[in-house]
Design a protein around this motif. Structure first.
Motif, mmCIF file in Angstrom:
data_model
loop_
_atom_site.group_PDB
_atom_site.id
_atom_site.type_symbol
_atom_site.label_atom_id
_atom_site.label_comp_id
_atom_site.label_asym_id
_atom_site.label_seq_id
_atom_site.Cartn_x
_atom_site.Cartn_y
_atom_site.Cartn_z
ATOM 1 N N ILE A 114 0.834 -1.206 0.000
ATOM 2 C CA ILE A 114 0.000 0.000 0.000
ATOM 3 C C ILE A 114 0.865 1.252 0.000
ATOM 4 C CG2 ILE A 114 -0.364 0.462 2.489
ATOM 5 C CD1 ILE A 114 -3.093 0.363 -0.215
ATOM 6 N N VAL A 115 2.017 1.214 0.655
ATOM 7 C CA VAL A 115 2.924 2.361 0.618
ATOM 8 C C VAL A 115 3.422 2.587 -0.807
ATOM 9 C CG1 VAL A 115 5.175 3.225 1.370
ATOM 10 C CG2 VAL A 115 3.629 2.207 3.034
ATOM 11 N N MET A 116 3.707 1.515 -1.525
ATOM 12 C CA MET A 116 4.142 1.639 -2.914
ATOM 13 C C MET A 116 3.082 2.300 -3.781
ATOM 14 S SD MET A 116 7.231 0.725 -3.648
ATOM 15 C CE MET A 116 6.991 0.717 -5.418
ATOM 16 N N GLN A 117 1.810 2.121 -3.407
ATOM 17 C CA GLN A 117 0.734 2.754 -4.170
ATOM 18 C C GLN A 117 0.866 4.272 -4.152
ATOM 19 O OE1 GLN A 117 -0.369 0.252 -5.963
ATOM 20 N NE2 GLN A 117 -2.543 0.420 -5.504
ATOM 21 N N LEU A 164 -4.780 5.693 2.094
ATOM 22 C CA LEU A 164 -4.107 4.749 2.988
ATOM 23 C C LEU A 164 -2.593 4.907 2.901
ATOM 24 C CD1 LEU A 164 -6.136 1.418 2.656
ATOM 25 C CD2 LEU A 164 -5.816 2.785 4.729
ATOM 26 N N ALA A 165 -2.086 5.131 1.692
ATOM 27 C CA ALA A 165 -0.642 5.340 1.523
ATOM 28 C C ALA A 165 -0.210 6.589 2.279
ATOM 29 C CB ALA A 165 -0.294 5.458 0.042
ATOM 30 N N MET A 166 -0.986 7.664 2.174
ATOM 31 C CA MET A 166 -0.672 8.889 2.909
ATOM 32 C C MET A 166 -0.606 8.622 4.407
ATOM 33 S SD MET A 166 -2.925 11.942 1.212
ATOM 34 C CE MET A 166 -2.807 12.346 -0.528
ATOM 35 N N LYS A 167 -1.549 7.839 4.898
ATOM 36 C CA LYS A 167 -1.596 7.545 6.328
ATOM 37 C C LYS A 167 -0.367 6.747 6.770
ATOM 38 C CE LYS A 167 -6.632 7.774 6.744
ATOM 39 N NZ LYS A 167 -7.888 7.020 6.952
ATOM 40 N N LEU A 190 7.815 1.051 9.279
ATOM 41 C CA LEU A 190 7.035 1.623 8.195
ATOM 42 C C LEU A 190 7.881 2.624 7.403
ATOM 43 C CD1 LEU A 190 3.502 2.184 9.771
ATOM 44 C CD2 LEU A 190 4.430 0.173 8.604
ATOM 45 N N ARG A 191 8.796 3.287 8.080
ATOM 46 C CA ARG A 191 9.711 4.194 7.388
ATOM 47 C C ARG A 191 10.531 3.432 6.367
ATOM 48 N NH1 ARG A 191 9.426 9.435 6.292
ATOM 49 N NH2 ARG A 191 11.466 10.348 5.875
ATOM 50 N N THR A 192 10.909 2.227 6.705
ATOM 51 C CA THR A 192 11.656 1.386 5.775
ATOM 52 C C THR A 192 10.843 1.123 4.517
ATOM 53 O OG1 THR A 192 12.898 0.314 7.560
ATOM 54 C CG2 THR A 192 12.755 -0.871 5.463
ATOM 55 N N ALA A 193 9.548 0.846 4.692
ATOM 56 C CA ALA A 193 8.679 0.592 3.541
ATOM 57 C C ALA A 193 8.593 1.823 2.653
ATOM 58 C CB ALA A 193 7.287 0.188 4.023
ATOM 59 N N TRP A 194 8.481 3.002 3.267
ATOM 60 C CA TRP A 194 8.398 4.240 2.497
ATOM 61 C C TRP A 194 9.708 4.516 1.769
ATOM 62 C CZ3 TRP A 194 6.362 7.310 -0.549
ATOM 63 C CH2 TRP A 194 6.611 8.676 -0.625
ATOM 64 N N LEU A 195 10.827 4.291 2.418
ATOM 65 C CA LEU A 195 12.118 4.527 1.765
ATOM 66 C C LEU A 195 12.354 3.536 0.627
ATOM 67 C CD1 LEU A 195 14.381 5.412 4.834
ATOM 68 C CD2 LEU A 195 13.338 6.959 3.153
ATOM 69 N N MET A 196 11.799 2.336 0.742
ATOM 70 C CA MET A 196 11.871 1.380 -0.371
ATOM 71 C C MET A 196 11.109 1.918 -1.573
ATOM 72 S SD MET A 196 11.316 -2.220 1.696
ATOM 73 C CE MET A 196 10.946 -3.143 0.202
ATOM 74 N N ALA A 197 9.948 2.533 -1.324
ATOM 75 C CA ALA A 197 9.167 3.117 -2.409
ATOM 76 C C ALA A 197 9.934 4.289 -3.027
ATOM 77 C CB ALA A 197 7.807 3.581 -1.889
ATOM 78 N N CYS A 198 10.590 5.077 -2.188
ATOM 79 C CA CYS A 198 11.378 6.208 -2.679
ATOM 80 C C CYS A 198 12.565 5.733 -3.509
ATOM 81 C CB CYS A 198 11.858 7.059 -1.512
ATOM 82 S SG CYS A 198 10.518 7.891 -0.623
ATOM 83 N N ASP A 199 13.149 4.619 -3.107
ATOM 84 C CA ASP A 199 14.262 4.045 -3.869
ATOM 85 C C ASP A 199 13.788 3.621 -5.256
ATOM 86 O OD1 ASP A 199 17.070 2.844 -3.945
ATOM 87 O OD2 ASP A 199 15.844 1.076 -4.373
ATOM 88 N N GLN A 200 12.586 3.063 -5.327
ATOM 89 C CA GLN A 200 12.021 2.686 -6.622
ATOM 90 C C GLN A 200 11.810 3.931 -7.489
ATOM 91 O OE1 GLN A 200 11.599 -0.284 -7.905
ATOM 92 N NE2 GLN A 200 10.710 0.485 -9.808
#
Length: 220
Positions: free
Chosen positions: A70-73, A116-119, A130-140
């Motif tokens: 969902i973070v990737m979304q 949901l991604a914003m949340k 969860l920060r890790t998940a967001w940084l993974m999306a940023c890396d993409q």
């Protein structure tokens, strides 16, 4: 037995696997937001999705990692727009045109998933996992910007300058996404964010500034 079935070890296609992971992620994100990460268990995520706990662990390595799809979304829409950036258009023109078009067509990501991604991005401020998940999306985002910028500059995507421009552009996107998401969740006036032209210019101007004006102009 098909290749997809062999790869997934039980007859589940890759498309179905990704869809199931996203469905689980939606339920996990709702629970994380409503009651906090620490108070949410794998059993609860499974129950919310009408699944067995065993299924949750088959698809995710931990409860926190359930948030990753969902973070990737949160970056899907902008990346899809950036990929289609015509060489003859400025970044402002392209963002305005495409984001306006998406107002009248089915967007790549449903609004509920965007929220949901914003949340989850907001919650990531206090939740390292969860920060890790967001940084993974940023890396993409950064990786894809390397390809996009490399193409516009007619250089390899792993060229040092291209990578630095891509890192700068991706950083801008991350900061603005975090800022806008936090403002919306805090109850800010949505009129500011519903002005497609203003939002497009804000992103484009910031990317131009961060890259020293190299990224943003039409190219031959």
């Amino acid at each position: 037995m098909t290749t997809a079935k062999k790869r997934n070890g039980g007859g589940m296609s890759e498309q179905r696997r990704l869809r199931l992971r996203l469905e689980i992620s939606r339920e996990a994100a709702r629970l994380f937001w409503e009651q906090g990460v620490a108070a949410t268990s794998g059993d609860q995520i499974a129950e919310a999705g009408g699944l067995s706990t065993r299924t949750i662990w088959r698809h995710f390595r931990s409860k926190e990692s359930c948030a990753e799809p969902i973070v990737m979304q949160g970056v899907v829409t902008l990346l899809s727009v950036m990929r289609s950036w015509p060489r003859q258009s400025s970044l402002e023109e392209h963002l305005t045109t495409e984001l306006t078009r998406l107002r009248h067509e089915e967007p790549p990501v449903p609004l509920a998933d965007e929220m949901l991604a914003m949340k989850m991005i907001r919650l990531a401020d206090t939740e390292p996992a969860l920060r890790t998940a967001w940084l993974m999306a940023c890396d993409q985002t950064e990786r894809e910007m390397c390809v996009i910028i490399g193409d516009r500059l007619q250089r390899p995507s792993d060229d040092l300058d291209v990578r630095m421009y891509a890192t700068s552009a991706a950083g801008v996107i991350r900061v603005l996404d975090e800022h806008i998401g936090a403002a919306i969740l805090a109850g800010a006036d949505l009129a500011e964010f519903n002005d497609v032209t203003a939002v497009s210019q804000r992103y484009a101007h910031a990317i131009r500034t961060a890259t020293g004006g190299v990224v943003g102009e039409p190219v031959a």
